[in-house]
Write an enzyme that holds these catalytic residues in place. Structure first.
Site, mmCIF file in Angstrom:
data_model
loop_
_atom_site.group_PDB
_atom_site.id
_atom_site.type_symbol
_atom_site.label_atom_id
_atom_site.label_comp_id
_atom_site.label_asym_id
_atom_site.label_seq_id
_atom_site.Cartn_x
_atom_site.Cartn_y
_atom_site.Cartn_z
ATOM 1 N N TRP B 102 -8.220 7.521 6.626
ATOM 2 C CA TRP B 102 -7.827 6.878 6.671
ATOM 3 C C TRP B 102 -8.604 5.731 6.191
ATOM 4 C CZ3 TRP B 102 -3.254 6.969 5.943
ATOM 5 C CH2 TRP B 102 -2.315 8.447 6.006
ATOM 6 N N ASP B 172 -8.742 -2.017 10.328
ATOM 7 C CA ASP B 172 -7.115 -1.170 10.403
ATOM 8 C C ASP B 172 -6.616 -1.190 11.948
ATOM 9 O OD1 ASP B 172 -5.096 0.772 10.677
ATOM 10 O OD2 ASP B 172 -5.854 1.360 8.401
ATOM 11 N N LYS B 196 3.398 3.022 15.264
ATOM 12 C CA LYS B 196 2.936 4.069 16.975
ATOM 13 C C LYS B 196 2.677 2.871 17.512
ATOM 14 C CE LYS B 196 0.338 5.639 12.731
ATOM 15 N NZ LYS B 196 0.960 6.839 12.133
#
Lengths: 361, 361
Positions: B102, B172, B196
């Protein structure tokens, strides 16, 4: 539980049967032991949900094989910038037909990336009509021609499709997609937010002809690159899974209603009830739009005195009808009567209008 | 109805009480006669829902008054481009710490708008750790320093916050936001997809310090301009209303659990059960991550022979545990154990691991 008749312009009413099914399946979708909200977007259950939604959407709208359908995150205002990012390629200008608030918004968003050519406008008559096609000053070198197929605030709708020749026609169809049959082959690209006729806010539908893919500007984020999303089946990033599930249920419901031909007949009947009541009110109710261009989805109307607005709305609410207040920019009333608004809701509104006019006329 | 224990990395498990309430309120929210999905985003009912969700989020995370919180459409991959559009201003480069998939994705998205400076990387050790802060070659002229606070695929998490001085720190936080207390004042901006620890896919959370607003590049679409969204209370366009409603219910649930201090204790306990089982397995189960940087959210582990993966997964599924397969790029298993995963689910997985190792070790 008492359900109201909800005339919101969007997010808007959904079929009650869809909401019932969603409630029943909330904790356990088809024996999976999971809510659709909890599913991996790459798992077999959600893939089946996405596949069915895509297939039903293509079937309902009659999308030809050489068009991709994308189910993406976001809404129409974002797409107003994302579409030019994707379609400009080496071109430098875009033709726009200005029919009101949403056309104007699309022009200002696209103006960041291209020269905007307003080829026709109904601004001089307060956006009360679609400019006649003969008056459009189209540029054969434009990247595309952009229209908004239905203006939710002005209540103006295209009931015909312009022929823009070799220049692709692009339409923001957020507020009338799936409300009537449409000849997709006349368009290069269609886009729309879901929250009127399709499902919850947060889902964007894009229908794009194959040959228009692959022209994205270098500044285009990958999540918004139609070619990359098409290559990845709308799964380059996590799509709005629950909204897609609800959209799929709405598509099933629409097919069970008889598809777009049947829903158009119903929409004509509902809109007819309202416009007939307005036109027969002897001027008590006024809709300013040219008759040929009146929207089947959003019916704005004014009362003879703005001081009557509050009692009209209060009485409507007491009768179980909500969200009838017109957009703040135009005032008056607005009845949004998308696919999922039952005829009974419109009939109740018409009865209220007749009764109210009798008492105040 | 039998609910499973769902170890998906996202979209992921939600608290069952939240789903129950959502099911109950689906057709009629608090006597409004409407589903939350059907509400105008500018109506009083949804405004109350948004206000409560915002307030609870700020309270749970301890967001100081000089930070804006935005609830926007989209997800983290889109934000990886949108954040540099908003923060670059007159700067030309961004510092990135590369800890895996990511981080790398964020670098490639930002690379469209700025020079990317990889100030530290754990690539040489297969992204098995967070690079020690002493090794970061920070550039005082960078627009900001970007980190990914938890890598869902590698299972690597920051358990400390770097001090980047006058250069804003951007994170992030998609996969570990609200899983433990965080000192927001050490960050210039936090962003994350909801799917999430927060709610359904399609909602993005942004926390941004006031002084970083107003630097958007001219190419920034209005829907993605943090300053414009902040000025409009996240309502410049239609927000993902239903996802915000579910997030609000999750925030209420989280507060009832005792907030972030209590949930961190629970997350430590759950992760401890798994890592202890792995480490005590005599090498049958292997987690390759440096102990200090192991993720509390995503626990990847391998079995001694990839041919054991299929029976391990099949037996787990028969025991009511799903989505344990590791990411295709790393193989093996991955147990994602976000806030809403109960201790019982982790205990059942540990029992299965012990039993499986006994039979195959």
């Amino acid at each position: 539980m008492t359900r109201v008749f909800n005339f919101s312009s969007g997010p808007a009413v959904l079929p009650e049967s869809v909401l019932r099914q969603a409630a029943e399946e909330m904790l356990d979708w088809h024996g999976s032991g999971m809510s659709v909200m909890e599913m991996s977007h790459r798992g077999p259950q959600f893939m089946a949900i996405l596949d069915e939604a895509q297939s039903l959407f293509r079937e309902l709208l009659g999308v030809p094989d050489d068009y991709r359908t994308l189910f993406l995150q976001g809404g129409a205002i974002g797409e107003m910038a994302i579409v030019p990012m994707n379609l400009l390629g080496a071109k430098t200008s875009i033709d726009f037909v200005n029919t009101g608030t949403w056309s104007s918004k699309a022009m200002s968003e696209a103006g960041r990336y291209a020269r905007i050519n307003e080829v026709a406008s109904s601004a001089a008559t307060a956006f009360d009509r679609i400019p006649a096609f003969e008056t459009w000053r189209l540029d054969p070198d434009a990247a595309y021609v952009h229209i908004c197929s239905n203006e939710t605030i002005g209540g103006v709708e295209y009931h015909w499709t312009p022929d823009t020749g070799d220049v692709p026609l692009v339409a923001d169809v957020s507020s009338n997609i799936l409300s009537a049959p449409l000849d997709v082959t006349k368009f290069g690209l269609l886009y729309g937010g879901a929250q009127k006729n399709v499902g919850p806010a947060g889902l964007t539908l894009v229908v794009v002809r194959d040959d228009l893919l692959g022209r994205a500007l270098p500044i285009t984020p990958c999540a918004f690159d139609f070619a990359q999303q098409s290559d990845n089946g709308s799964m380059l990033n996590t799509p709005p899974t629950y909204a897609i599930y609800i959209a799929g249920l709405v598509f099933r419901w629409l097919k069970a209603q008889g598809g777009l031909v049947a829903i158009e007949a119903l929409n004509l009947r509902k809109a007819g009830l309202l416009y007939d009541t307005i036109d027969a009110s002897g001027g008590f109710y006024v809709n300013p739009v040219a008759v040929a261009d009146r929207s089947l989805m959003n019916v704005p109307f004014r009362l003879p005195d703005a001081r009557l607005d509050a009692p009209f709305l209060a009485e409507a609410e007491a009768l179980g009808m909500v969200q009838l207040k017109g957009h703040r920019s135009v005032g008056g009333m607005r009845a949004s009567i998308y696919n999922a608004m039952p005829v009974e809701g419109v009939q109740r509104l018409v009865d209220h209008m007749l009764d109210f006019a009798r008492r105040h006329g």
